[in-house]
Design an enzyme around this catalytic site. Structure first.
Site: not given
Ligand code: ZN
Length: 654
Positions: A278-281, A313-314, A317, A336
């Site tokens: 996953a990516m925290e955009n 987690h995301e 961020h 991270e």
């Molecule tokens: Zn991360």
């Protein structure tokens, strides 16, 4: 970013790094981007226009920014009558474009205008094509250095700016981006519509996001923030677990952080093809489908934990990474390590029965194992090139970073640590920070020497082992603690390592000691190679030198202590402490520091272990001893020992 499989083996980064040539000169800095994209899924292409408002710190004729695999046209610098056409030279190896104008740009505000186009690639990075249900989707993944594949930009975390995006796309599709949709109008061509998104907060380029396709969303709201879980139409109904989790986590974080969720709305999008977990955009988290979606009537505990864990987690961020961003990738752990550490808190608050403390102890053990290799690296990594940056998305950054934070949190106290974290976030909101900024904030808040402790764990590779022995003199317990670098694995001999100049590494280790019959642990910072501490009260038969299991070190208790503590582990240690004790003991045996007899002495206390995580740690090792280490002669007595050890437990399960 949450990686699908965090790399377990790090490679030592080359000692001789190229100069800082790959970083932009810093004379020109962006303030705002106006970006339009026309996305053509059919032809797998995109066209864009861009205006970047910049500030120039000294007169110059050159602007260097990042661009890869893009065609740039009609590049102009300046506005109105002073606008000049710029010549463009590309540098493929440095992934830059240099824009040169005939007349010197004065110091101060200016504008860069660019038309650009590119291919929606099949590489799962930059702006790429994803396929599902016999159709195409267009999705971005920019961390760490791939925004430059979608639009020309100052693609380093320190160049924060605001972004206003407009996307033209097929009439039957929608686009999801960082900002709220502020307008949606038909055209400009037949069969198209154009969606305009609200200007973002100031943020780094790697956090810009666009997803285009026939996504459908479940809607919720927490703390007055609209939250959506979006997926392809056939999978949207599998988003209910994630929606419930996202609302709970948002409420939790708004309670923990002094700054409320700062980005207006939160979309979480399950993308058919996604390289990372996953990516925290900012305001638009993109996700691999299996980590977000599950049938709420049949999802396993493991699936529920994964969905909540990755979301936590995301979403962490959004503060650690998006609101406050590391100055350069060498401090990636500030993103991270923090998100990994923080993610456990909302889970522990909502699900006491998930025993998150044991999961944290497992996380510690994973980091300790990796960090015992000679080839390990410091958390703070000297990186310059995109491939060097990619290499540090590993367990040292994630798990060791989180473990070290837990140790310091435990040392200064949870409430104090939280105040320090909030002071750090408030001081650097919408900006950037370094490791030094962080430990200064915690040291200032706590009044404790955190700025001496943290550098020894962040800037130095490896992990210490603390030898612990007891003596009773004058009816007082003297605990002797000594430290040395721990090198694990068979054949290492477990001897201490040495630093770059042949000097032995030394850590400033906060150690909390639990003693037989004492309610509160005694905490000290071990700064020297060795130190003896005298405990109050009469002599005790054992101590446990990692109270709470929050210490980031291996603990080597003497054989006498192991014998005395073994019968008391269930009554006097928490599950996380028991896991840490037995995990450390195994590592010591593997490193040749302790004997198998020590291990079996200790494990004899685990016959009534009720925590599945702890039991799994012990039984996995015992199976290994039985299958690979025992000989024909020693196996029968070992089997008798194991049968009698676990008989009470087996009796309970029937
Ligand atoms: Zn991360």
């Amino acid at each position: 970013m949450r990686l699908r499989v965090v790399a377990l083996v790090t490679v030592a980064l080359a000692a001789a790094l190229p100069s800082a040539a790959q970083q932009l000169p810093g004379i020109v800095r962006p303030e705002h981007y106006d970006l339009t994209f026309v996305v053509d899924l059919e032809r797998e292409r995109f066209d864009g226009t861009e205006t970047i408002r910049v500030q120039t710190s000294e007169p110059t004729t050159r602007v260097v920014l990042n661009a890869v695999d893009l065609q740039l046209r009609d590049v102009m610098i300046g506005s109105g009558a002073s606008a000049q056409k710029a010549a463009v030279t590309s540098d493929q190896s440095n992934q830059t474009a240099t824009l040169t104008v005939p007349k010197t740009l004065p110091k101060g505000a200016s504008e860069i205008h660019v038309r650009f186009s590119g291919v929606l690639n099949d590489q799962l990075r930059g702006f790429y094509i994803s396929k599902a249900n016999n159709r195409k989707y267009a999705v971005t993944q920019f961390e760490a250095t791939d925004a430059r594949r979608a639009f020309p930009c100052f693609d380093e975390p320190v160049y924060k700016a605001t972004f206003a995006l407009t996307v033209t796309l097929d009439r039957s599709d929608i686009a999801i981006s960082n900002g709220k949709v502020v307008s949606d109008t038909p055209g400009p061509r037949a069969g198209q519509h154009t969606m305009t998104f609200g200007t973002t907060a100031k943020m780094s380029s790697y956090l810009v996001a666009i997803a285009v396709g026939d996504f459908q969303c479940l809607n919720g709201r927490a703390e007055n923030v609209p939250v959506r879980i979006c997926a392809t139409p056939d999978k949207m109904a599998l988003g209910h677990i994630a929606l419930d989790d996202a609302l709970q986590i948002l409420e939790f974080y708004n309670g923990y952080y002094a700054i409320k969720y700062p980005f207006g709305k939160l979309d979480v999008v399950a993308v058919p093809d996604f390289a990372a977990g996953a990516m925290e955009n900012t305001g638009a988290i993109f996700y691999r489908e299996v980590d977000l979606l599950a049938d709420s009537t049949s999802a396993s505990l493991g699936a529920r934990k994964r969905i909540a864990g990755v979301l936590a987690h995301e979403m962490a961020h959004q503060w650690f990474g998006d609101l406050v961003t590391m100055q350069w990738w060498d401090d990636l752990w500030l993103n991270e390590g923090f998100a990994t550490w923080m993610a456990n808190k909302p889970l522990a608050a909502a699900h006491r029965d998930w025993n998150i403390g044991v999961d944290e102890a497992v996380e510690n053990q994973r980091a300790l194992d990796l960090d015992a290799l000679r080839s390990t690296r410091p958390i703070h990594a000297n990186v310059q090139t995109p491939s060097q940056i990619d290499e540090i998305f590993d367990a040292i950054t994630y798990e060791k970073g989180a473990s070290v934070l837990r140790m310091v949190e435990s040392y200064v106290g949870e409430a104090t640590f939280r105040r320090g974290v909030n002071a750090y976030l408030e001081a650097h909101a919408y900006g950037n920070a370094t490791s030094e900024d962080f430990w200064k904030a915690i040291a200032d808040t706590s009044g404790k020497p955190v700025e001496r402790i943290l550098p020894t764990f962040v800037n130095q590779p490896g992990v210490p082992v603390i030898d612990v022995s007891l003596a009773c003199t004058g009816n007082r317990t003297a605990v002797t603690l000594s430290q040395q670098r721990f090198l694990g694995g068979s054949g290492s001999g477990g001897s201490g390592g040495s630093g770059p100049e042949g000097t032995a590494e030394r850590w400033q280790v906060p150690i909390c000691i639990k003693a037989a019959g004492r309610s509160a642990p005694a905490c000290e910072v071990l700064s020297d190679t060795s130190r003896t501490i005298t405990l109050d009260g009469p002599c005790v038969p054992w101590v446990f030198a990692n109270a709470g299991a929050h210490g980031y070190y291996r603990t080597a208790h003497s054989s006498d202590i192991l014998r005395a503590i073994a019968p008391r582990v269930t009554a006097e240690l928490t599950p996380a402490e028991r896991l840490s004790l037995i995990g450390d003991e195994w590592a010591l045996v593997r490193a040749g520091r302790h004997s198998m007899a020590d291990y079996l002495t200790l494990v004899a206390g685990y016959g009534r272990e009720q925590s599945s995580g702890v039991l799994e740690e012990a039984t996995t090792r015992l199976r290994f001893v039985h299958d690979y280490l025992a000989t024909d002669a020693t196996r029968p007595p070992l089997e008798r020992f194991l049968r009698s050890l676990f008989r009470p437990l087996l009796g309970e399960v029937g």
